[in-house]
Structure formats: C-alpha cells, structure tokens
Design an enzyme around this catalytic site. Structure first.
Site, PDB file in Angstrom:
ATOM      1  N   CYS A 381       0.828  -1.212   0.000  1.00 44.78           N
ATOM      2  CA  CYS A 381       0.000   0.000   0.000  1.00 44.78           C
ATOM      3  C   CYS A 381       0.862   1.261   0.000  1.00 44.78           C
ATOM      4  O   CYS A 381       1.385   1.644  -1.044  1.00 44.78           O
ATOM      5  CB  CYS A 381      -0.991  -0.057   1.162  1.00 44.78           C
ATOM      6  SG  CYS A 381      -2.420   0.985   0.859  1.00 44.78           S
ATOM      7  N   HIS A 511      -3.627  -4.895   0.187  1.00 46.78           N
ATOM      8  CA  HIS A 511      -3.005  -5.499   1.368  1.00 46.78           C
ATOM      9  C   HIS A 511      -3.086  -7.024   1.282  1.00 46.78           C
ATOM     10  O   HIS A 511      -4.037  -7.621   1.790  1.00 46.78           O
ATOM     11  CB  HIS A 511      -3.712  -5.026   2.641  1.00 46.78           C
ATOM     12  CG  HIS A 511      -3.455  -3.598   2.973  1.00 46.78           C
ATOM     13  ND1 HIS A 511      -2.354  -3.187   3.681  1.00 46.78           N
ATOM     14  CD2 HIS A 511      -4.151  -2.479   2.672  1.00 46.78           C
ATOM     15  CE1 HIS A 511      -2.375  -1.874   3.817  1.00 46.78           C
ATOM     16  NE2 HIS A 511      -3.462  -1.416   3.214  1.00 46.78           N
ATOM     17  N   GLU A 513      -1.556  -9.135   2.913  1.00 50.80           N
ATOM     18  CA  GLU A 513      -1.397  -9.783   4.229  1.00 50.80           C
ATOM     19  C   GLU A 513      -2.723 -10.231   4.827  1.00 50.80           C
ATOM     20  O   GLU A 513      -2.759 -11.155   5.640  1.00 50.80           O
ATOM     21  CB  GLU A 513      -0.651  -8.859   5.205  1.00 50.80           C
ATOM     22  CG  GLU A 513      -1.375  -7.577   5.626  1.00 50.80           C
ATOM     23  CD  GLU A 513      -1.120  -6.389   4.707  1.00 50.80           C
ATOM     24  OE1 GLU A 513      -0.839  -6.598   3.512  1.00 50.80           O
ATOM     25  OE2 GLU A 513      -1.220  -5.242   5.187  1.00 50.80           O
TER      26      GLU A 513
END
Ligand code: GLN
Length: 539
Positions: A381, A511, A513
């Site tokens: 990001c 993102h 993750e």
C-alpha cells in the site's frame, strides 16, 4: 439450528481472547464442523477505522470492505469462516441502528431502552451470522467482565442462553492466573472474583480457560473447579506458548477441549484431523533456515499495528520451511547517512502501509537502498506509493515528485487522489475498501507467484498511482503488473508495480497480508521470502 459458543474474558484485557476463539474455531473445523466466528466490541466507535494504530492496533479489512477489529484476522487465519461486516458488532453500530429505527417511528409508542431494545438488536446481530449450514457460531465478547460498557452484550448472551436452551449454548470464560514471584505460586482469587461477577449477571461458565505463564497443575485445577463451580475436566490450561501462537490449538487438543465442546453441545462430529497443523508447527519449531527481513515503518513499537503483516511473513517462512526474523527499523531514523548501518545485512526489505507524513523520507530512502543494492523489496500500500515516488525522483530525475498526501504543491504528483475521493467529507468508512479484482500481466513476477490471470485483493487507502505519469514511469522500466478496471471506479487503477531488472521488487496497492494463512501462505509473501532466501544464499 446452529449451536452457540460465547467467549468472555475476565481479570485483565489483552489475554488473547481473539486468538483463543480462533483456535477453538480451528479445532471444531478439524472435527468436520462448519463454524462462524464473530466479535462484539463494546466501544462506541461504529468501527475501528478512525482509531489510531497506537490505540487499537491494526484495522483488519474484510472481503466486503468492512474495517474491523484485528481479532477477525485471527479468525480468518485459523478458520475458513466467511467474515463480513456482520462479523464485528460494536456498541456504536448497535446504537446507531436502534436510534435510526426510533427516528423512523419503528418503536412508536414505546420508551426505547437498553433492555430490551439494545439487547434485542445485539441478539439479532448474533443470530444473523449463525446462518445456513453453520454448526457452531462462536461469539467473542470484547472487554473484561466488570466493565460498564460490555454489560448489554453480556445481558444479551445471557438471554440467548435461556432462549436457545442450555444444551445448545456453551459459555467459555477466559481468565488469568497471575504468578507471584515472591511466593512462587499461581493465584486463583482474581479468577474466582471474575467468575462470581459473571454469575451475578446470570452467566454460569461451562468451561474456564486459564492463561498463565507457568503450568497450572492438577491441584490448582481442582481448586479452581471447586471455587468456580466448573467441572474439573472443564478447567483448561492455556500456558504461554514457546514458539508460536499456532501452537495454541495443539495445547487445547492435549487437554481434550474439542471433545469437551462436542459432547457438551451434543454435536455429531467425526474424529479430528490436524496433521497439516502439526506439520506447520513442526516447521516453526525446527526450521531449515533463518532469514532476516527489515521492516521500515512507524508503528513498530506496537506489534499489533502490523499484525497481519507479521503473520503473513511467518506464513511465507513456513511455505519455505524457514524462520523469518524481523528487524524493526523506525522510518524516521533512516537517512542517506544512516541507511547503510540500519539496513545492511537484511535479506529483504519491506515497507508496510501507513498514513501521515512522519517517516516518509526514510521510507523512500529505504526503497532506494533496496532498489540500488538489489535486495528483495516488498511494498504494501503506502509501500507501493513510496516506491513509485522513489522511482520518479531517482530514476526519472523529478526531484520534487511526491504523493499529494504529503505535498499538495508538487509539480510531479505521481501519487494522487482519485476524483471520487476529492469530495469525501466523512472520514469513517470512505476509503477504497475491500476486495477488488486485479488482472495480472503475463510473464510478471506477480503472475508467476499467483499462477493465474485474475485475483481479488483487499484495499484500504485513498491515494492511487497517477495514471498521467504511467507512460513516463513505464518507459524507464517500472512495470505495472496488476491493474484494476471496473465500473466501480472511474479510471483504470494500478494495483501492482515491479522492476523486472531487479531480483524481486514488487509492491502492491492492496493489502495481501489480510488473505494469508499459516496453512496457505499468500503467494506474494511466499515468493518474497523465497527471494530473500536466494539473496541470503548469494551473499
Ligand atoms: N496513506 C495512503 C493512502 O491513503 C496509504 C494507506 C495504506 O497504506 N493503507 O492511500
């Protein structure tokens, strides 16, 4: 009809209720059951989206674009439960819908009260997630028993216990046994008080899970059982784990917690299968290799602010049978003079997401170091935005290039607001949020990692790569390897950038993750760690 498990917490906060709830979900899935997991947060914010990472830790984003509590991240990592904006209830959310209904005349003639109107709203929200096909709905009640603000939630689940029938509901209370060094013993009194407090409210816990830093032992379990009116076999120890949070389900298995739950709720469940989980814990305990990744960020003194990212790095390590050691580097400390000392020797460099100007120049410097020294770089990001700025400044020579988040007057706004973001007034829930499709460029590192053409990834940001500068950036070698185009947004958006001349330089506007699991590492984290291992081999 789904059975319900309600998980409350006592004595102190931060006991790991989210993790415990997630581990219980995982255990039930290992018994072939379908679970839903949900969190009730007693604060008045409608969601945590406007809270500082220092206050609240990470804001976890669901597929459907809700900004939620980081415990939902644990739920998604440990289970396959489908999480949506319904999976996180807050006092703010409950009150705003009750007040909205009241204004529309929905309670005409009545006095609107905490009991029954607020509690009814909570009960509806709890029952809503226990939808079709769910065998067990797990609901974690945030806060600590005894808090004023969690009372309506506890009252609501007490009522549900009565209405659904005791055989369909299990109350689990997570508590702390503090260790007194001076006398060398674990103390049970705070737990007795906390259980007493719960009983005052009308909730009788069926299972007590005791957090402690030392083994609890049979005598103490017997004492807790007697004083807290909980069966001896239902007093479960949750000692601090040595290596990884992923050991927690195995700690519960040893004590037969899954069997206890299955029996209590009269569930028809096959034998457990957790071999894959045992394997991953085995890798964490005995990895083949260890590498070091430098994280250049600004919320590093609080692990929770980047929770999902740290977990995803661990998962990338598991996929490569390696341990990932983290070197935390405060972005503000990184300067052209200090960068060598701070980052040399790291096998990979990662710049995570973030907001606000503090530390930006340090992050840009870290990107320059990774790019020019050919150290694997991964940007998340803001990590993509600073990588774009660095490239514009140092490869294209636009010395003033910047994001308009940090310099409104730059002549080269390579990162800028989309038109639709310019008119935004409310700050809550108005970023580009949730999953968007992203088309990958064949032959790119991203395409190789995912092994497919189209992926869906989650977002939480306002700023974007400025399309006006794409031709110039591309001409000098920056590759836009992931793009989004749909009627949802007014223009095509850059989702992934990379540098093909570099061993591994990939940054994403989304993102990744949030979608990584210990049993199924996110492809980009897996490949970043692989690149870092290669880099280590070469140095
Ligand atoms: N501050 C940047 C933006 O709003 C990046 C946000 C992030 O890293 N999540 O676009």
């Amino acid at each position: 009809m789904a059975k319900h498990i309600f998980i409350t917490g006592g004595v102190v906060s931060s006991l790991g209720k989210g993790l415990t709830s997630a581990a219980i979900g995982m255990l039930l899935e290992s018994r072939g059951l379908k679970v839903s997991v949900q969190k009730c947060d007693p604060y008045i914010n409608v969601d945590p989206g406007t809270m500082s990472p220092f206050q609240h830790g990470e804001v976890y984003v669901t597929e459907d674009g809700a900004e939620t509590d980081l415990d939902l991240g644990h739920y998604e990592r440990f289970t396959h439960a489908k999480l949506t904006r319904e999976s996180n209830i807050t006092t703010g959310k409950i009150y705003s819908s009750v007040i909205e209904r009241e204004r529309k005349g929905g309670y005409l003639g009545q006095t609107v009260q905490v009991v029954p109107h607020i509690t009814d709203e909570i009960k509806e929200a709890v029952l809503r997630v226990a939808g079709a096909g769910v065998d067990v709905a797990i609901t974690e009640i945030g806060g600590t028993v005894g808090d004023i603000e969690s009372l309506p939630f506890l009252e609501a689940v007490r009522q549900l216990g009565l209405e659904l029938g005791r055989e369909n509901v299990l109350f689990i209370h997570l508590t702390l046994l503090p260790y007194l060094r001076a006398s060398g013993e674990l103390k049970t009194k705070p737990t007795q008080h906390s259980v007493g407090k719960l009983r005052e409210i009308g909730i009788v816990p069926d299972v007590l899970i005791c957090r402690s830093e030392k083994p609890v032992g049979d005598d103490l379990k017997a004492k807790i059982s007697l004083f807290c009116n909980v069966q001896r076999k239902s007093v479960i120890e949750e000692k601090d784990v040595d290596v990884s949070i992923y050991e927690v389900p195995l700690v519960f298995v040893e004590q037969g917690l899954d069997e206890l739950i299955v029996k209590h709720l009269a569930l028809d469940a096959p034998a457990r299968s957790i071999d894959a989980w045992r394997d991953l814990v085995g890798i964490l305990k005995q990895p083949d290799r260890t590498i070091e990744i430098a994280i250049v960020g600004k919320y590093l003194n609080l692990n929770d602010a980047y929770k999902s990212m740290f977990e995803a790095l661990t998962h990338g390590g598991i996929a490569n049978r390696s341990r990932v050691r983290i070197r935390k580097v405060q972005a503000e400390d990184v300067t052209p003079e200090s960068v060598e000392g701070l980052l040399a020797g790291a096998h990979g460099i990662l710049v995570p997401g973030g907001f606000g100007e503090r530390g930006i120049e340090g992050k840009i410097e870290a990107v320059r170091f990774a790019r020019t020294r050919k150290i694997p770089y991964f940007g998340l990001c803001l990590g993509l935005q600073v990588a774009t700025v660095e490239f514009a400044r140092n490869v294209l020579g636009w010395k003033d290039a910047h994001s308009t988040e940090f310099n409104k007057d730059t002549a080269h706004p390579v990162i800028d607001l989309m038109e639709s973001q310019r008119s935004v007034e409310n700050l809550g829930g108005t970023m580009r949020l949730g999953a968007y499709p992203c088309r990958l460029k064949p032959g790119s590192a991203a395409h190789r990692a995912y092994g497919k053409d189209l992926v869906h990834e989650r977002h939480r940001h306002r700023f974007e790569v400025n399309n006006r500068y794409r031709p110039d950036l591309e001409r000098k070698g920056l590759v836009f390897s992931g793009l989004h185009r749909s009627e949802k947004v007014e223009e095509e958006l850059v989702e992934i950038i990379e540098l093909p001349e570099h061993p591994w330089f990939v940054a994403t506007q989304f993102h990744p993750e949030f979608r990584s699991k210990p049993t199924d590492a996110h492809p980009l984290f897996r490949e970043f760690i692989r690149a870092a291992l290669d880099h280590q081999q070469g140095t």
